[in-house]
Enzyme design. Structure first.
Site, mmCIF file in Angstrom:
data_model
loop_
_atom_site.group_PDB
_atom_site.id
_atom_site.type_symbol
_atom_site.label_atom_id
_atom_site.label_comp_id
_atom_site.label_asym_id
_atom_site.label_seq_id
_atom_site.Cartn_x
_atom_site.Cartn_y
_atom_site.Cartn_z
ATOM 1 N N HIS A 350 0.839 -1.204 0.000
ATOM 2 C CA HIS A 350 0.000 0.000 0.000
ATOM 3 C C HIS A 350 0.872 1.251 0.000
ATOM 4 O O HIS A 350 0.701 2.149 -0.832
ATOM 5 C CB HIS A 350 -0.905 -0.005 1.246
ATOM 6 C CG HIS A 350 -1.702 1.244 1.388
ATOM 7 N ND1 HIS A 350 -2.986 1.385 0.919
ATOM 8 C CD2 HIS A 350 -1.379 2.455 1.916
ATOM 9 C CE1 HIS A 350 -3.424 2.606 1.167
ATOM 10 N NE2 HIS A 350 -2.461 3.276 1.767
ATOM 11 N N GLU A 351 1.860 1.287 0.908
ATOM 12 C CA GLU A 351 2.710 2.483 1.007
ATOM 13 C C GLU A 351 3.576 2.644 -0.239
ATOM 14 O O GLU A 351 3.759 3.747 -0.742
ATOM 15 C CB GLU A 351 3.605 2.397 2.258
ATOM 16 C CG GLU A 351 2.854 2.414 3.565
ATOM 17 C CD GLU A 351 1.891 3.579 3.691
ATOM 18 O OE1 GLU A 351 0.819 3.399 4.276
ATOM 19 O OE2 GLU A 351 2.190 4.672 3.162
ATOM 20 N N HIS A 354 1.928 4.463 -2.972
ATOM 21 C CA HIS A 354 2.038 5.924 -2.915
ATOM 22 C C HIS A 354 3.359 6.373 -3.559
ATOM 23 O O HIS A 354 3.374 7.309 -4.362
ATOM 24 C CB HIS A 354 2.021 6.404 -1.454
ATOM 25 C CG HIS A 354 0.702 6.299 -0.779
ATOM 26 N ND1 HIS A 354 -0.425 6.969 -1.196
ATOM 27 C CD2 HIS A 354 0.321 5.610 0.324
ATOM 28 C CE1 HIS A 354 -1.444 6.699 -0.393
ATOM 29 N NE2 HIS A 354 -1.012 5.877 0.546
ATOM 30 N N GLU A 378 -4.764 6.269 -2.632
ATOM 31 C CA GLU A 378 -4.903 5.145 -1.688
ATOM 32 C C GLU A 378 -5.137 3.813 -2.400
ATOM 33 O O GLU A 378 -5.055 2.758 -1.799
ATOM 34 C CB GLU A 378 -6.057 5.425 -0.727
ATOM 35 C CG GLU A 378 -5.882 6.665 0.129
ATOM 36 C CD GLU A 378 -4.570 6.693 0.888
ATOM 37 O OE1 GLU A 378 -4.079 7.787 1.178
ATOM 38 O OE2 GLU A 378 -4.012 5.602 1.177
ATOM 39 N N HIS A 482 -6.386 9.032 12.160
ATOM 40 C CA HIS A 482 -6.782 10.029 11.159
ATOM 41 C C HIS A 482 -7.593 11.156 11.768
ATOM 42 O O HIS A 482 -7.593 12.275 11.248
ATOM 43 C CB HIS A 482 -7.562 9.338 10.044
ATOM 44 C CG HIS A 482 -6.754 8.324 9.303
ATOM 45 N ND1 HIS A 482 -6.327 7.150 9.910
ATOM 46 C CD2 HIS A 482 -6.247 8.288 8.059
ATOM 47 C CE1 HIS A 482 -5.616 6.458 9.061
ATOM 48 N NE2 HIS A 482 -5.545 7.126 7.932
HETATM 49 C C1 LIG Z 1 -1.809 2.679 5.645
HETATM 50 C C2 LIG Z 1 -2.321 3.838 5.795
HETATM 51 C C3 LIG Z 1 -1.511 5.061 5.543
HETATM 52 SE SE1 LIG Z 1 -2.201 6.095 4.045
HETATM 53 C C4 LIG Z 1 -3.723 4.028 6.312
HETATM 54 O O1 LIG Z 1 -3.917 4.929 7.101
HETATM 55 N N1 LIG Z 1 -4.752 3.235 5.899
HETATM 56 C C5 LIG Z 1 -4.692 2.174 4.891
HETATM 57 C C6 LIG Z 1 -6.040 1.527 4.915
HETATM 58 C C7 LIG Z 1 -6.950 2.347 5.759
HETATM 59 C C8 LIG Z 1 -6.079 3.365 6.515
HETATM 60 C C9 LIG Z 1 -6.007 3.034 8.003
HETATM 61 O O2 LIG Z 1 -5.049 2.387 8.406
HETATM 62 O O3 LIG Z 1 -6.961 3.422 8.712
HETATM 63 ZN ZN LIG Z 2 -2.335 5.263 2.004
#
Ligand SMILES: C=C(C[SeH])C(=O)N1CCC[C@H]1C(=O)O
Ligand SMILES: [Zn+2]
Length: 600
Positions: A350-351, A354, A378, A482
């Site tokens: 995932h990373e 980016h 994402e 977040h």
């Molecule tokens: C891996 C990350 C860094 Se952009 C992330 O925050 N994600 C990836 C999936 C959903 C979200 C979370 O962990 O809440």
């Molecule tokens: Zn991400």
């Protein structure tokens, strides 16, 4: 012929974009220094640099808006000016700008350094989220230990941020108003360039909800079998602490006792990764190899030199995984407190998705060095993981043994179930994260009802309930990174929808999926090694945000609209099975009211 009246504007923009890149580079370096070493000194330095950058941006903004850019004939010139005409939080007076930066930095620091005590040994109070609590929620089957970790984590993180968050909301809305937005929710939605974007998302959720409700009903029964009726009611919401993860946002950790075909537990390569001596570095090399197989870019040497791929022992850092662009077209990094397990193997992909996007659009003007919309950014890495996670691919890289005769239908069902626990379970959570924040920003949720509104949404959309009663002393949204770090979340909902549209298109391109060939189902597709698929994706990534996102979507999928059909096609066999299974056991699909209270 009169000289091109837009020539001066074009020259101004070129200079502005260069200067902006220099300032963003300095800001990123100072932010990185703090996020990778949470000291007062580094915070002070970060605040100084972001104040300087804000002053530059505000001064430039005054010059930018004096151009009659809305009348320019050149659409690309108009688009770049329009993007530069949104100043953001730098529009605040300097002391308020610094206050806002301090609030999010402090909340992020509280979250990143929070510790709780061990349930079985109340003198051991050094358990951090990564890796301790993540591993506890993954492995523990003790409902009381899980409840303890769930409650204590919220006391140590969210509850401490409630006051800070209230002030963050007020200042964020002041910044939005200075940018002529009604509130911050409107400014957050700007990158989606669609007045009806919230309607688009709501319609997608309505299309996806039936699949989610079937999964929810089946998992609830399996949890009731595992934990008993006292812990899990037959037809009410699911208690949040039993879903294998701190936020109940992805449920893969309940797979090994709830998979449809118990004879063959769904693929879990965590043991193999450890047995084969994988290190965080080797996990990232594996991810890189997948991108290279698609004729996409390898990671630059600087990436390997400057990334932080393991949690340091000697200092506090923000462990939440992140990928960084330093806006000099050379320096790109990941910071991840990598665990050698299956989940973090996919997080690494995932990373790196980016980073791949950064590399593909690094030639663009700085103003276009972002995703076509934030959901695109994402989605990139997850599209790779949809191929990497297939049993076929995991066998090819030697992480899954070929256990002799496999009942293909059973193993296929188990794999789809494991995928659904991650991708389908996640959808209502991702949706409500910003449903709640949009309402907080637009004022329809006031601080005296932050927490109870949160739990009403959690019950309405996810069908989960807290393990204990809640009050307005608690601030459970703040227990999620977040929220305290002010990172919007609807981007992940968008990503989980469009990544299946991308997957379907790339699998067709790679000849790995054929809607008319039952031997080539979408869920078994692995685009590994397909330069045709890689070239198609690359062409879109290289656009950055230079074209409206429907155009970028169309470049890969042929469609200009987000639609749930990619995801629904992928999970169709599981959906049919869940409906039949829930009918067989007489499950109530959906849920009655929670027995837990939220006291405002
Ligand atoms: C891996 C990350 C860094 Se952009 C992330 O925050 N994600 C990836 C999936 C959903 C979200 C979370 O962990 O809440
Ligand atoms: Zn991400």
């Amino acid at each position: 012929r009169d000289p091109d009246p837009e020539a001066a504007a074009r020259e101004y923009l070129r200079e502005l974009d260069h200067d902006t890149g220099v300032h963003l580079n300095r800001a990123s370096l100072a932010e990185w220094a703090y996020a990778s070493n949470l000291t007062e000194h580094n915070l002070k330095r970060k605040l100084e640099v972001s104040a300087e950058v804000a002053a530059f941006q505000k001064e430039a903004w005054h010059r930018t808006v004096h151009f009659p850019w809305q009348t320019f004939r050149d659409p690309d010139l108009r688009r770049q000016f329009r993007k530069y005409s949104v100043l953001g939080s730098a529009a605040l007076p300097p002391e308020k700008f610094e206050k806002l930066e301090k609030l999010t930095s402090e909340m992020e620091s509280i979250y990143s350094t929070a510790k709780i005590c061990d349930y079985f040994n109340q003198t051991k109070c050094d358990l951090s989220l990564e890796p301790d609590l993540v591993e506890l929620l993954t492995h523990s089957r003790d409902a009381n230990e899980l409840r303890h970790a769930w409650v204590e984590w919220r006391r140590a993180s969210g509850e401490k941020c409630r006051g800070l968050f209230e002030r963050y909301v007020a200042l964020s809305n002041e910044a939005a108003a200075l940018n002529n937005f009604t509130d911050m929710s409107e400014m957050w939605l700007e990158p989606y360039e669609a007045k009806d974007f919230r309607d688009q998302v709501r319609e997608l959720w309505e299309q996806l909800r039936p699949l989610y409700e079937q999964l929810h009903a089946y998992v609830r029964r399996k949890l009731q079998e595992q934990y008993g009726e006292a812990e899990v009611s037959r037809d009410g919401p699911i208690p949040a602490h039993l879903l294998g993860e701190m936020w109940s946002s992805t449920w893969k950790n309940v797979a090994n006792f709830s998979a449809p075909a118990v004879a063959q537990p769904p693929p879990d390569v965590s043991p193999a990764l450890k047995q084969q001596g994988y290190t965080p570095l080797r996990i990232f090399k594996l991810a890189e190899e997948f991108f290279i197989s698609l004729n996409m870019s390898a990671m630059p040497d600087l990436f390997w030199e400057r990334s932080i791929l393991e949690k340091p022992a000697d200092r506090e850092i923000t462990c939440h995984a992140s990928a960084w662009d330093f806006y000099d077209a050379k320096d790109f990094r990941i910071k991840q407190c990598t665990r050698v397990d299956m989940e973090h193997m996919f997080t690494a992909h995932h990373e790196m998705g980016h980073i791949q996007y950064f590399l593909q659009y690094k030639h663009q003007p700085v103003v276009y060095r972002e995703g076509a919309n934030p959901g695109f950014h994402e989605a990139v890495g997850d599209v790779m993981s949809l191929s990497v996670s297939t049993p076929k691919h995991l066998r090819q890289v030697g992480l899954l043994r070929d256990e002799g005769p496999r009942d293909d239908d059973a193993s296929a069902l188990n794999y789809l179930f494991l995928q659904a626990l991650q991708k389908v379970a996640f959808l209502p959570y991702a949706y409500l994260m910003d449903l709640w924040r949009w309402d907080v920003f637009n004022g329809s949720v006031t601080s005296d009802e932050y927490n109870c509104r949160w739990w009403r949404l959690r019950e309405q959309y996810q069908g989960i309930e807290p393990p204990v009663d809640r009050t307005e002393e608690d601030f459970d949204p703040g227990a999620k990174y977040h929220i305290v770090a002010s990172v919007p979340y609807i981007r992940y909902f968008v990503s989980y929808v469009i990544q299946f549209q991308f997957h379907r298109a790339l699998c067709l391109e790679a000849g790995q999926f054929d809607p008319n060939d039952p031997m080539k189902p979408l869920y078994a597709c692995d685009i590994y090694g397909s330069t045709a698929a890689g070239n198609k994706l690359k062409a879109m990534l290289q656009l950055g945000s230079s074209r409206p996102w429907p155009e970028a979507l169309e470049a890969v999928t042929g469609s200009r609209r987000m639609d749930a059909s990619g995801l629904l096609d992928y999970f169709k066999p599981l959906y049919e099975w869940l409906k039949a299974e829930n009918a067989r056991t007489g499950e109530r699909v959906g849920w009655g009211p929670s027995r837990r209270a939220c006291v405002s």
